[in-house]
Design a protein around this motif. Structure first.
Motif, PDB file in Angstrom:
ATOM      1  N   PHE D  61      30.311  46.716  43.085  1.00  0.00           N
ATOM      2  CA  PHE D  61      30.746  46.875  44.464  1.00  0.00           C
ATOM      3  C   PHE D  61      31.372  48.256  44.586  1.00  0.00           C
ATOM      4  O   PHE D  61      32.302  48.579  43.844  1.00  0.00           O
ATOM      5  CB  PHE D  61      31.780  45.794  44.821  1.00  0.00           C
ATOM      6  N   VAL D  62      30.846  49.063  45.508  1.00  0.00           N
ATOM      7  CA  VAL D  62      31.437  50.384  45.745  1.00  0.00           C
ATOM      8  C   VAL D  62      31.673  50.554  47.237  1.00  0.00           C
ATOM      9  O   VAL D  62      30.889  50.092  48.058  1.00  0.00           O
ATOM     10  CB  VAL D  62      30.538  51.534  45.241  1.00  0.00           C
ATOM     11  N   PRO D  76      42.455  45.370  52.125  1.00  0.00           N
ATOM     12  CA  PRO D  76      42.962  46.727  52.375  1.00  0.00           C
ATOM     13  C   PRO D  76      43.131  47.550  51.097  1.00  0.00           C
ATOM     14  O   PRO D  76      43.259  48.780  51.188  1.00  0.00           O
ATOM     15  CB  PRO D  76      44.315  46.470  53.068  1.00  0.00           C
ATOM     16  N   GLU D  77      43.072  46.907  49.918  1.00  0.00           N
ATOM     17  CA  GLU D  77      43.160  47.676  48.665  1.00  0.00           C
ATOM     18  C   GLU D  77      41.970  48.639  48.522  1.00  0.00           C
ATOM     19  O   GLU D  77      42.044  49.606  47.759  1.00  0.00           O
ATOM     20  CB  GLU D  77      43.173  46.753  47.439  1.00  0.00           C
ATOM     21  N   HIS D  78      40.878  48.362  49.221  1.00  0.00           N
ATOM     22  CA  HIS D  78      39.724  49.264  49.116  1.00  0.00           C
ATOM     23  C   HIS D  78      39.941  50.551  49.935  1.00  0.00           C
ATOM     24  O   HIS D  78      39.325  51.569  49.655  1.00  0.00           O
ATOM     25  CB  HIS D  78      38.445  48.562  49.596  1.00  0.00           C
ATOM     26  N   ALA D  84      40.480  51.025  45.816  1.00  0.00           N
ATOM     27  CA  ALA D  84      39.859  50.213  44.760  1.00  0.00           C
ATOM     28  C   ALA D  84      38.337  50.237  44.893  1.00  0.00           C
ATOM     29  O   ALA D  84      37.808  50.141  46.002  1.00  0.00           O
ATOM     30  CB  ALA D  84      40.372  48.780  44.838  1.00  0.00           C
ATOM     31  N   CYS D  85      37.646  50.381  43.767  1.00  0.00           N
ATOM     32  CA  CYS D  85      36.174  50.407  43.733  1.00  0.00           C
ATOM     33  C   CYS D  85      35.597  51.516  44.614  1.00  0.00           C
ATOM     34  O   CYS D  85      34.496  51.379  45.162  1.00  0.00           O
ATOM     35  CB  CYS D  85      35.587  49.058  44.135  1.00  0.00           C
ATOM     36  N   TRP D  86      36.338  52.569  44.750  1.00  0.00           N
ATOM     37  CA  TRP D  86      35.894  53.700  45.571  1.00  0.00           C
ATOM     38  C   TRP D  86      34.634  54.312  44.957  1.00  0.00           C
ATOM     39  O   TRP D  86      34.511  54.430  43.735  1.00  0.00           O
ATOM     40  CB  TRP D  86      37.015  54.736  45.622  1.00  0.00           C
ATOM     41  N   GLU D  87      33.703  54.663  45.796  1.00  0.00           N
ATOM     42  CA  GLU D  87      32.436  55.250  45.369  1.00  0.00           C
ATOM     43  C   GLU D  87      32.660  56.424  44.413  1.00  0.00           C
ATOM     44  O   GLU D  87      33.434  57.332  44.726  1.00  0.00           O
ATOM     45  CB  GLU D  87      31.686  55.733  46.613  1.00  0.00           C
ATOM     46  N   ALA D  92      35.524  52.118  39.835  1.00  0.00           N
ATOM     47  CA  ALA D  92      34.307  51.409  40.234  1.00  0.00           C
ATOM     48  C   ALA D  92      33.321  51.238  39.092  1.00  0.00           C
ATOM     49  O   ALA D  92      32.346  50.502  39.215  1.00  0.00           O
ATOM     50  CB  ALA D  92      33.637  52.153  41.391  1.00  0.00           C
ATOM     51  N   GLU D  93      33.586  51.901  37.974  1.00  0.00           N
ATOM     52  CA  GLU D  93      32.637  51.813  36.850  1.00  0.00           C
ATOM     53  C   GLU D  93      32.702  50.464  36.139  1.00  0.00           C
ATOM     54  O   GLU D  93      33.705  49.760  36.203  1.00  0.00           O
ATOM     55  CB  GLU D  93      32.934  52.932  35.847  1.00  0.00           C
ATOM     56  N   ILE D  94      31.627  50.169  35.445  1.00  0.00           N
ATOM     57  CA  ILE D  94      31.568  48.905  34.710  1.00  0.00           C
ATOM     58  C   ILE D  94      32.503  48.986  33.503  1.00  0.00           C
ATOM     59  O   ILE D  94      32.583  50.014  32.828  1.00  0.00           O
ATOM     60  CB  ILE D  94      30.112  48.604  34.300  1.00  0.00           C
ATOM     61  N   TYR D  95      33.217  47.893  33.271  1.00  0.00           N
ATOM     62  CA  TYR D  95      34.208  47.778  32.196  1.00  0.00           C
ATOM     63  C   TYR D  95      33.553  48.114  30.854  1.00  0.00           C
ATOM     64  O   TYR D  95      32.423  47.697  30.576  1.00  0.00           O
ATOM     65  CB  TYR D  95      34.734  46.344  32.192  1.00  0.00           C
ATOM     66  N   HIS D  96      34.278  48.839  30.021  1.00  0.00           N
ATOM     67  CA  HIS D  96      33.669  49.410  28.805  1.00  0.00           C
ATOM     68  C   HIS D  96      33.012  48.376  27.894  1.00  0.00           C
ATOM     69  O   HIS D  96      31.960  48.636  27.309  1.00  0.00           O
ATOM     70  CB  HIS D  96      34.729  50.213  28.029  1.00  0.00           C
ATOM     71  N   GLU D  97      33.575  47.182  27.823  1.00  0.00           N
ATOM     72  CA  GLU D  97      32.994  46.183  26.900  1.00  0.00           C
ATOM     73  C   GLU D  97      31.614  45.701  27.346  1.00  0.00           C
ATOM     74  O   GLU D  97      30.883  45.091  26.576  1.00  0.00           O
ATOM     75  CB  GLU D  97      33.929  44.981  26.781  1.00  0.00           C
TER      76      GLU D  97
END
Lengths: 205, 205, 205, 205
Positions: D61-62, D76-78, D84-87, D92-97
């Motif tokens: 989600f971006v 409103p956090e976006h 949050a999850c800003w383009e 917004a990147e996928i979690y490292h694991e």
């Protein structure tokens, strides 16, 4: 153009687009005289499809104040007082020579593309259709939009060159070229019927 | 045709369709020489839009084995070994003369219609757009499909007659007629610019 | 939750989802007894909407071999021999207490979401609707899917907590929380009516 | 519930929904602690899918001012200042694991449903997928909306009960019931892996 694919008859439907009184009757408000000339071809295709139990699906364009969108801006004949193809009017009904049988489905639409906000895709997937034979009026408006709608949804389309019509010969010719360039096979009624019947011969053999 | 509506500049976006290397470069696999001729007009429109802070949105067609759908059937140049407009290739990039600024959005699509399964509609609604000025290639393929996609979603479209192109003059001419008959206003670059600027004069007065 | 927005009555429609015989009649094949309990609330809302000329739109779920999709896999009651909500059957009709007036529109759908492949969006845009008041059955199936469908299409939704129902109290309660967390305001019948009437007072004052 | 259908491994994809930094990192603005607990299960599923060359598709989600739609109203956090999850942000990147391999596709979306105005459907059809295994966050928001989006498009879905998560146990439990009632099989990680491997055994035998 005809060699891109061949129809698998068990996964095919015939689509008959907007062959309604207000487009076909002599003197109708949106009369397309060329539309009457393709009726015999559509009837022949329809007979063959009925013989082979290929589903036949009709579309009708119907309009009303609740569903007008931007259509009335370009086609004021749909607005009062003319009310062409008005919802539940006689003018919106399918022309008597092509009137559907009770078991044949009619899709009601409010714009050009018969896939846009209708259940056509659901119907085709529910009965396992992957190939469409497309006929009706008008070549550059509802037929073209529906051909494009079908292509985007991954249907393999055959447009019947002498089974579609519009009042402008140059546009009609250009449309057939465009279909062949990017969206569909373009075949004559005779060729489509031959392909449908040939499959039979092959399977019998 | 030009009188159906007038653009409200504060609710307008300029759409530049598929002006990519593989369509525009000399010798490109899908070269459309006529596409290079419309670049000066698109640049002029773009400059005016930037001046008035009208959003400019670019589309690119990109393909790959994961997203090919039925496109390769009709356009084998997209398949290996040619790989025209291949995802992340240089050929798929926007032609240098029209390369977007950092703040201008690029919509990636896998078929003709820039609305089909893309976020174009979300973008336009998020920024309050109701009017589209459409330019790019090719008139009868991606431009036409996107014009129809826009119309069905209730956008008021102006097609720039000397800002769209395809290799076939008869088809190009027929397409402009069809747009005017059912989908869009068809205006020249000069007329669109005049309308955009006139609004300014009116508002100043 | 109620403070996210206020309804603009002139851009609002009331949606009444799937209040059909086969869900509401005593002993019906898919009977939802809790569905009968919300009828008085829906009727009160409907009366107020009629008074203020707010459009009232009904949806019905109808099924048939041509449109079954994956529904029969999860709901074998729709298949023969039970044929619940069968196309053109009495069971598929709207329950007598909520039967629509002639000028009120009924949207036919074949799955849960009333926006999916139907003309609901075209209707709402054609009449200028931006706010939806949603009622009907079942909270977690057709109501939830339609609330989500509306949100994705940018409608500002108010779900009527005592105007929706399903047979599972824990699921019903969880759904109302989810609506409030991400998709809609959740208000009681009384609060919605008050808001609709208050606007009147404000405008009179 | 598990007996409605069995997966055909050659027509299956694994979907991993929104496992992004801003949902998974400790202290993230939209932290879902329960989301970290499902990572081992998703990794096990992913390993099995890689082994059998089942396509793995990630969604993210971006958001941005151009694509916000109604999301900021509920979250409103976006919006700034949190974003949050800003383009194109790290959040917004996928979690490292769970970071994807180069050959695994990431679908960018701006709302809950991963099918809505994205190319997910085109991708799945292009590679012949009919069955989806769905994992990720949050059960009642993006997971539920995507499960419903998949069902309406005729995909046969298996939701992994211990491979999806949200912060509210009652809602989570209710969602799993709803999936089973109308949209999907609901199986544990272990059961899905067993089914994928069993097919192997059967084919070997």
């Amino acid at each position: 153009m005809g060699s891109l694919f061949r129809i698998d008859r068990s996964k095919t439907a015939l689509l008959i687009i907007d062959m309604q009184n207000d487009f076909l009757r002599i003197g109708a408000s949106l009369e397309v005289p060329a539309g009457r000339e393709i009726i015999p071809n559509i009837k022949r295709l329809r007979d063959v499809c009925r013989e082979f139990e290929i589903p036949i699906i009709y579309t009708v364009f119907v309009t009303s104040p609740d569903t007008k969108g931007l259509m009335w801006l370009f086609h004021p004949e749909h607005a009062p007082p003319t009310k062409a193809c008005w919802e539940e009017s006689e003018g919106a009904e399918i022309y008597h020579e092509l009137y559907p049988q009770a078991n044949e489905r009619v899709i009601r639409k409010h714009c050009y593309d018969a896939f846009y906000d209708t259940d056509l895709d659901t119907v085709l997937r529910s009965v396992g259709v992957e190939y469409l034979i497309i006929t009706g009026v008008m070549t550059n408006l509802c037929v073209d939009s529906t051909v494009r709608g079908a292509f985007h949804r991954q249907y393999k389309v055959t447009v019947v060159s002498d089974g579609v019509a519009c009042p402008w010969p140059d546009i009609h010719a250009a449309e057939l070229k465009t279909f062949g360039l990017g969206f569909a096979r373009v075949l004559k009624t005779e060729e489509v019927i031959c392909e449908l019947k040939c499959e039979n011969e092959v399977k019998k053999a």
